[in-house]
Design a protein around this motif. Structure first.
Motif: not given
Lengths: 259, 530
Positions: B94-101, B109-118, B337-341
C-alpha cells in the motif's frame, strides 16, 4: 476400547497403508461386532498401552493408492479432504479419530462431513480444521528469500502441511526455482521452474549455512515498509498477536532478521 | 521419488554443498540494484507513511489461477501476509505513487499547505518493488493511490502507466487495487478498470456538506460520477461474461492470456485512446470478450469523527452505497488528528476507534446478516451502544423474536441470534439434518455461547436458567458474568407480585419496565424445559 493399533512410518503413504490393513483386520477379526477397536498411529509418536496389540505396517504405495481411491469414491472430495486433514494432524489421537471417521463414513457416504452430532465426526472436523487453518496461515506467513535467483523458505509447522501448500505456490510462481524446507518433518518441496513440484524426504539440512548464503536486500525494504505502515495512534499489539501468533514469527523475515 | 535426477543434483549442490566456494560466491556477487535500492528505500519510507491512512488492504473478491507462464494468481478469499503493529493486516503493497498534491483537503497529511517531505515513485520503481515483494510472498499485490500531481488526469495517466507495465510488460497476474482520483477523465478510469482487480474512490465524508467544508477541491459529484461509471462498467462486463449476480466473487481466466501475448490488446491498452474511443458505445466498451472490468468490485471509505455526522447518518449512507452503487465494501476510518485546523477536532482528540469498530460490526450485519440500517438505528437513537455490539443491541430490544430453537429455526432467524455467525449458522443447518443438536455441539461448531445462550433453546431447553429480559441480559453481556445456575438446579425465581411492582410503571415511567422481575420467567416462557 482400542485393541489393535497399526503402526505406520509417519508418511502419508504409510498412514493410508495402515488404514487399508486396518479395514482388512476389522473384517477378519470383528465382523459385525466392531466397536471402535482399531486405531492407526505413527511409530515415532505413540504411547503404548496395556492389553493392546501393536502391529507394524510395511508401507505399500499400491495399498495407499487403493485406499485413497476408495475414500474419494465413498466420501467424495470434501470427505477425502477432511480425512486428509485428520491424517496430517500432529496429535497422537489423530490416527484413532481418522479410523473411526472412515468407519462411519463408509457406512453413511458423502453426507458424513455434515454429521457433526457424532462425536468422532466432530473430532475429525476439529482436527482437520486445525490442519487446514495452519496450512492457510503458513501460506500467508511463509517467506521466501532470494538466493541468487532461487527462492528458498523454511517452515516449522506442527501439522504435516507442506504438500497442501505447494500447488498454490507452483501456480503462483511457475517460472521460479523454489524450495520449501519443512524443518519439523525433515522434508522439502522442490519446484524447478516451469515443471511440476516434488517432495524430498529424509533431509538433513544445515540451516545456518543456508541463512548465511541468503543475501537479500529486499528484506530491509520490506521491514521498512512493515514498520512504516503502522499508525502509531492505533497501536494495538493484542490485536496483532491475535492475527499473527508469535509462534508463526520465528521464520518470518521481518521478525527474524539477521543484523 | 519422482523428480528428475538432474535437478536433484543441482539442488544438492546448491543447498547442501560441501565446499565453501558457493558461499563465497554468493557473498561477493555485487547486488546489481544496490544504488537504485537506496533511493527507493528513501521514497518507500515517505510514500508508505503517506499511504498508511488509507484503510482498505483487502485482496479479495476474485479468483484467478496462474497462467503457467508469468507470476501471480489471486484467491477470492484474500490472503493477509503480515500484521502491522496496529493490528491491521498487510495484504497489499500500500503506497502512494506520489505525495505531491495540489488539493488542500483539511484532514489529509499530504495537503498542499502542509510542509512535509515529498517524493514521487517512477513507474519502474513501483513495478520492481511489487514484483520483488510478491515473489518473496510478502504481498498479494499492489494498492496504488496517489496525491494529485499537476491535475487529476496527469496523475491517473501515470498510475495507468504503472498498471500497464505491471500487467503487460511484467505479466503480473496478482492483485491490483487502484484508487481513482476524483475529477479524472472517464477514459482513464475505464482504461485502468480493465487492468485492475479493484477500484475505489474515497467518499471521505458521509455528507456533501461535510465534504465541502473539509475538501474544497472535491465535490460530491466528482466522487459519485466515476463511482457510477465503474458500477455500470462492472455490471455490463459481468453480463457479458454471463454473470447476472452483481457482487459474487469473480472466477476469471487470467490476464496473461489476453495481455501478455496478444499484441492487439496490449496495443489497445497502451493508451491509444483513438482505438478506445472508436469502440465506445454509450459510456463503455460493452461485452469485450475475455476482458474483465474491475472484477473484484469497487469499494470506498469514509472518515468517522472529523465532522458531526451521527452513526445513523453514516450507516444509512453505507446502505445506500451498497444498494445503489453495488459496492463490495465501505470502509470506515476513525479520524486521527494530524493537522491543526480550526475546522477539525483538536490535535489531542483520541481517534474514535470503538465507534469505528461498531460501524464495521453494523456494516457486516447489513451485508451478511440481512439487517436493514433502519432496524439498527433510528433518528431518535442515532448512535451505537458503546457497551454491547449492534447485534446484541438489536436482540435485547427485540426479545419478542427470542428464544430461537436451534433445531428448527430458519437460517435467516439463526443469523439474527447474537453469537451465531454465517459459518456456524450454515453448519447448524447442515448438522441438524442428520441429528439433534445440543449446546455442546454448538460450541464446537463455533457458536459463541457466552452471547448466544440468552437467546436460544436446544431441544426446547435453555442452557442456563436465564431470564429473557433486557436489563438482565445487558448486564450479563456487559460484565460478562457467567450465568451459573444450570436449568434444573436453579431455585425457582418467581418473585412475589407486589403492589409496588404493579404500580411501578406509572410511578417511574417507561424505564421501569426494564427492571421488573415479575414479567418474565424463563422457565415459564420457554415451554417447560424443566
Amino acid at each position: 476400547m482400542i485393541e489393535y493399533v497399526l503402526l505406520h512410518d509417519g508418511t502419508l503413504d504409510g498412514i493410508f497403508t495402515a488404514i487399508y490393513d486396518g479395514f482388512a483386520l476389522k473384517k477378519s477379526v470383528y465382523k459385525d461386532k466392531y466397536d471402535d477397536n482399531i486405531a492407526v498411529a505413527s511409530k515415532n509418536n505413540y504411547e503404548a498401552h496395556l492389553f493392546c496389540n501393536y502391529i507394524e505396517v510395511a508401507t505399500d504405495s499400491t495399498k495407499a493408492a487403493k485406499t485413497v481411491e476408495y475414500i474419494v469414491k465413498k466420501l467424495g472430495m470434501a470427505g477425502y479432504d477432511m480425512a486428509m486433514g485428520v491424517a496430517c494432524h500432529f496429535s497422537e489421537e489423530a490416527g484413532e479419530v481418522l479410523f473411526a471417521f472412515l468407519v462411519r463414513g463408509f457406512k453413511v457416504g458423502k453426507g458424513i462431513i455434515n454429521k457433526l452430532t457424532d462425536k468422532w465426526v466432530m473430532r475429525a472436523f476439529e482436527l482437520s480444521r486445525k490442519t487446514y487453518n495452519e496450512s492457510h496461515l503458513m501460506r500467508e506467513f511463509i517467506r521466501f528469500s532470494d538466493m541468487r535467483g532461487r527462492l528458498y523458505a523454511k517452515i516449522e509447522p506442527k501439522c504435516n502441511i507442506l504438500h497442501m501448500m505447494c500447488n498454490h505456490f507452483a501456480d503462483r510462481f511457475p517460472g521460479e526455482n523454489w524450495v520449501i524446507f519443512d524443518a519439523t518433518h525433515k522434508i522439502a518441496a522442490v519446484h524447478p521452474c516451469y515443471k511440476g513440484w516434488f517432495l524430498m524426504d529424509d533431509l538433513d539440512v544445515d540451516f545456518d549455512r543456508i541463512d548465511e548464503m541468503a543475501h537479500d536486500e529486499y528484506v530491509d525494504l520490506w521491514k521498512l515498509f512493515v514498520d512504516t505502515i503502522a499508525i502509531e495512534e492505533r497501536r494495538n499489539e493484542k490485536c496483532q498477536n491475535n492475527h499473527l501468533p508469535k509462534w508463526y514469527r520465528k521464520n518470518m523475515t521481518e521478525w527474524n532478521r539477521r543484523e | 521419488m519422482f523428480g528428475s535426477d538432474f535437478f536433484m543434483e543441482i539442488i544438492k549442490k546448491e543447498f547442501f554443498a560441501e565446499d565453501n566456494s558457493i558461499l563465497e560466491q554468493a557473498k561477493n556477487v555485487p547486488y546489481d540494484d544496490g544504488v537504485i535500492l537506496r533511493d527507493v528505500s528513501y521514497k518507500l519510507k515517505i510514500l508508505t507513511d503517506a499511504a498508511k491512512y488509507d484503510v482498505a488492504c483487502t485482496s479479495s473478491g476474485v479468483t484467478r489461477k496462474g497462467n503457467g507462464k508469468t507470476m501471480g494468481n489471486a484467491a477470492a478469499c484474500g490472503i493477509c501476509h503480515a500484521f502491522a503493529a496496529d493490528g491491521r493486516c498487510i495484504s497489499l503493497l500500500k503506497i502512494l505513487m506520489s505525495n505531491e498534491c495540489v488539493f488542500d483537503c483539511k484532514y489529509c497529511i499530504n495537503r498542499s499547505s502542509n510542509d512535509v517531505p515529498r517524493a514521487t515513485f517512477t513507474p519502474d520503481e513501483i513495478c520492481k518493488l511489487t514484483m520483488e515483494f510478491y515473489r518473496r510472498n510478502y504481498i498479494e499485490g499492489l494498492f496504488l493511490s496517489s496525491g494529485v500531481i499537476k491535475n487529476p488526469n496527469y496523475t491517473m495517466e501515470l498510475m495507468y502507466e504503472v498498471v500497464r507495465r505491471l500487467r503487460v510488460d511484467h505479466g503480473f497476474n496478482g492483485y491490483i487495487h487502484i484508487k481513482a482520483i476524483p475529477g479524472a477523465a472517464q477514459e482513464l478510469v475505464e482504461a485502468i478498470g480493465y487492468l485492475a482487480d479493484r477500484m475505489s474512490i474515497n467518499l471521505e465524508m458521509p455528507t456533501g456538506e461535510g465534504l465541502k467544508e473539509m475538501a474544497p477541491h472535491k465535490t460530491r459529484n466528482t466522487i459519485l460520477k466515476p463511482m457510477k461509471q465503474i458500477q455500470t462498467g462492472i455490471f455490463n462486463n459481468r453480463l457479458s461474461h454471463g454473470i447476472t449476480d452483481k457482487k459474487s466473487a469473480m472466477q476469471m481466466r487470467n490476464y496473461g492470456d489476453d495481455l501478455y501475448e496478444s499484441a492487439l490488446s496490449s496495443k489497445l491498452l497502451a493508451g491509444e485512446s483513438k482505438v478506445i474511443s472508436e469502440n465506445r458505445n454509450n459510456d463503455f466498451i460493452i461485452g469485450t470478450r475475455g476482458k474483465y472490468f474491475v472484477p473484484a468490485g469497487q469499494s470506498t471509505q469514509m472518515i468517522v469523527g472529523a465532522t458531526k455526522e451521527s452513526d445513523y447518518h453514516i450507516i444509512n449512507v453505507a446502505e445506500a452505497l451498497y444498494k445503489n452503487y453495488d459496492l463490495k465494501r465501505v470502509f470506515y476510518s476513525a479520524y486521527i488528528p494530524i493537522n491543526d485546523d480550526s475546522a477539525l477536532p483538536a490535535l489531542d482528540v483520541k481517534p474514535p476507534l470503538l465507534r469505528e469498530h461498531r460501524l464495521y460490526q453494523a456494516d457486516f450485519l447489513l451485508r451478511f446478516y440481512g439487517f436493514k440500517a433502519s432496524e439498527l438505528l433510528t433518528e431518535e437513537r442515532p448512535f451505537f451502544n458503546e457497551n454491547i455490539d449492534p447485534k446484541c443491541d438489536w436482540a435485547v430490544r427485540h426479545l419478542e423474536h427470542f428464544p430461537v430453537e436451534i433445531n428448527q429455526a430458519d437460517i435467516a432467524v439463526l443469523l439474527r441470534v447474537p453469537g451465531i455467525g454465517v459459518k456456524s449458522a450454515r453448519r447448524i443447518v447442515q448438522a441438524r439434518r442428520l441429528g439433534v443438536i445440543d449446546f455442546g455441539d454448538l460450541k464446537k461448531m463455533g457458536v459463541v455461547l457466552k452471547r448466544a445462550l440468552y437467546f436460544i433453546t436446544c431441544k426446547g431447553k435453555m442452557m442456563y436458567d436465564t431470564k429473557l429480559e433486557e436489563s438482565y441480559i445487558v448486564n450479563h453481556l456487559i460484565y460478562n458474568e457467567p450465568p451459573h445456575k444450570a436449568v434444573g438446579q436453579a431455585e425457582a425465581n418467581y418473585s412475589q407480585m407486589s403492589l409496588f411492582d404493579y404500580y411501578g410503571k406509572e410511578m417511574y415511567g417507561d424505564n421501569y419496565i426494564f427492571d421488573n422481575h415479575f414479567v418474565t420467567n424463563s422457565k415459564a416462557t420457554m415451554g417447560g424445559g424443566v
